[in-house]
Design a protein around this motif. Structure first.
Motif, PDB file in Angstrom:
ATOM      1  N   GLY A  87     -11.381  81.086  25.535  1.00  0.00           N
ATOM      2  CA  GLY A  87      -9.926  81.238  25.599  1.00  0.00           C
ATOM      3  C   GLY A  87      -9.217  79.979  25.106  1.00  0.00           C
ATOM      4  N   TYR A  88      -9.769  78.806  25.459  1.00  0.00           N
ATOM      5  CA  TYR A  88      -9.155  77.557  24.964  1.00  0.00           C
ATOM      6  C   TYR A  88      -9.236  77.513  23.432  1.00  0.00           C
ATOM      7  N   VAL A  89     -10.364  77.997  22.891  1.00  0.00           N
ATOM      8  CA  VAL A  89     -10.521  77.995  21.430  1.00  0.00           C
ATOM      9  C   VAL A  89      -9.550  79.017  20.811  1.00  0.00           C
ATOM     10  N   LEU A 143     -13.336  84.041  26.429  1.00  0.00           N
ATOM     11  CA  LEU A 143     -13.615  83.918  27.856  1.00  0.00           C
ATOM     12  C   LEU A 143     -13.712  82.427  28.201  1.00  0.00           C
ATOM     13  N   SER A 144     -12.860  81.974  29.071  1.00  0.00           N
ATOM     14  CA  SER A 144     -12.828  80.593  29.557  1.00  0.00           C
ATOM     15  C   SER A 144     -12.750  79.601  28.399  1.00  0.00           C
ATOM     16  N   MET A 145     -13.817  78.832  28.083  1.00  0.00           N
ATOM     17  CA  MET A 145     -13.734  77.922  26.931  1.00  0.00           C
ATOM     18  C   MET A 145     -13.362  78.696  25.669  1.00  0.00           C
ATOM     19  N   ASN A 191     -14.069  64.232  35.545  1.00  0.00           N
ATOM     20  CA  ASN A 191     -15.340  64.878  35.905  1.00  0.00           C
ATOM     21  C   ASN A 191     -16.089  65.341  34.660  1.00  0.00           C
ATOM     22  N   ARG A 192     -15.344  65.892  33.715  1.00  0.00           N
ATOM     23  CA  ARG A 192     -16.002  66.357  32.480  1.00  0.00           C
ATOM     24  C   ARG A 192     -16.651  65.186  31.748  1.00  0.00           C
ATOM     25  N   LEU A 193     -15.911  64.073  31.642  1.00  0.00           N
ATOM     26  CA  LEU A 193     -16.449  62.932  30.884  1.00  0.00           C
ATOM     27  C   LEU A 193     -17.668  62.363  31.598  1.00  0.00           C
TER      28      LEU A 193
HETATM   29  C1  MLT Z   1     -16.179  78.132  30.864  1.00  0.00           C
HETATM   30  O1  MLT Z   1     -16.636  79.071  31.522  1.00  0.00           O
HETATM   31  O2  MLT Z   1     -16.075  78.187  29.627  1.00  0.00           O
HETATM   32  C2  MLT Z   1     -15.783  76.898  31.604  1.00  0.00           C
HETATM   33  O3  MLT Z   1     -15.574  77.183  32.942  1.00  0.00           O
HETATM   34  C3  MLT Z   1     -14.576  76.280  30.984  1.00  0.00           C
HETATM   35  C4  MLT Z   1     -14.165  75.051  31.716  1.00  0.00           C
HETATM   36  O4  MLT Z   1     -15.032  74.263  32.116  1.00  0.00           O
HETATM   37  O5  MLT Z   1     -12.949  74.829  31.856  1.00  0.00           O
END
Ligand code: MLT
Length: 264
Positions: A89-91, A85-87, A123-125
């Motif tokens: 999913g990136y993993v 879910l979200s992050m 923004n993240r940094l």
């Molecule tokens: C999440 O819910 O994991 C975040 O929204 C991921 C993100 O910041 O892109």
């Protein structure tokens, strides 16, 4: 390191990877339901979150995926259906990039394949710097809630709003900062996913403003290499697994039944 995890049931393995800035409690309902339905449902806390230690290395999603693979090794799981879910999913996409032989099927929930545009990674940094200089997790929760929870939940479900606030506030600021830096540096996974031959389920809360219909369409793709399905979750924003847990469980079970059948 072995990630802290909870496992329910036995059968074909399903790994459920949580969102940011939360931990594996996000998937409790689905873990229990999948475990009861004949799967080994495994919910790790990603490094630094929940009960898992922080990674010492430079921030990057590679470290997260490596630790998930170490956990699979520890559990002697050679291949698993992976839902993120979200992050998470990136993993899951990082796992697919670097350990494709471990991924039997992919469920991508309220997430996206694109990398951050420059303004988003800046923004993240900036948030990571603020966290490193002591910004309290309560403030983080206040800043994030409107994006994480859909309009319906925010209007009608104060208990869940309170629960998610507590979950965020309980996370280690160093882990949150690490994850922001890791996500800021992530690669675009569009081509990777388009070439993937295995089954893909895309799940999206219809009120999700962080992962849009265009993000879901990009994951389904115009002419995908493998079978793809889209499940739209009503009455739910970004955190569909807790905003409408029954609908997410139902979508996962229907898809797993087709693509990760239980041993008879
Ligand atoms: C999440 O819910 O994991 C975040 O929204 C991921 C993100 O910041 O892109």
């Amino acid at each position: 390191m072995t990630l802290h995890y909870v496992e329910s049931g036995s059968g074909p393995a399903v790994v459920l990877l949580h969102a940011f800035p939360l931990d594996s409690l996000l998937w409790s309902a689905q873990r229990k339901a999948l475990g009861a339905a004949g799967y080994a449902a495994i919910t790790p806390d990603l490094p630094g979150f929940g009960g898992s230690p922080l990674l010492p290395a430079q921030p990057g999603l590679d470290g997260f995926a490596d630790e998930v693979v170490h956990l699979l090794d520890h559990l002697t799981v050679t291949q698993a259906a992976v839902a993120g879910l979200s992050m998470g999913g990136y993993v899951a996409l990082n796992l697919l990039r670097r350990y494709p032989e471990r991924v039997a099927a992919l469920a991508l929930v309220d997430t996206k394949v694109s990398a951050d545009p420059p303004a988003a990674s800046a923004n993240r940094l900036e948030m990571a710097d603020r966290l490193d200089s002591g910004w309290p997790s309560q403030e983080l929760a206040r800043a994030m809630l409107p994006g994480l929870l859909g309009e319906t939940t925010r209007s009608n479900n104060p208990d869940l709003v309170g629960q998610v606030t507590r979950w965020i506030a309980a996370q280690d600021r160093r882990a949150v900062s690490y994850a922001q830096r890791a996500m800021a540096a992530r690669l675009d996974s569009g081509e990777l996913l388009a070439a993937y031959q295995g089954p893909v389920l895309v799940i999206r809360g219809v009120e999700d403003t962080l992962s849009t219909p265009a993000d879901a369409a990009a994951m389904i793709g115009g002419d995908p290499a493998g079978p793809r399905e889209l499940a739209e979750i009503p009455l739910s924003g970004h955190l569909s697994a807790v905003e409408n847990p029954a609908a997410v469980t139902e979508a996962l079970l229907a898809w797993l039944g087709e693509h990760a059948p239980k041993a008879q």
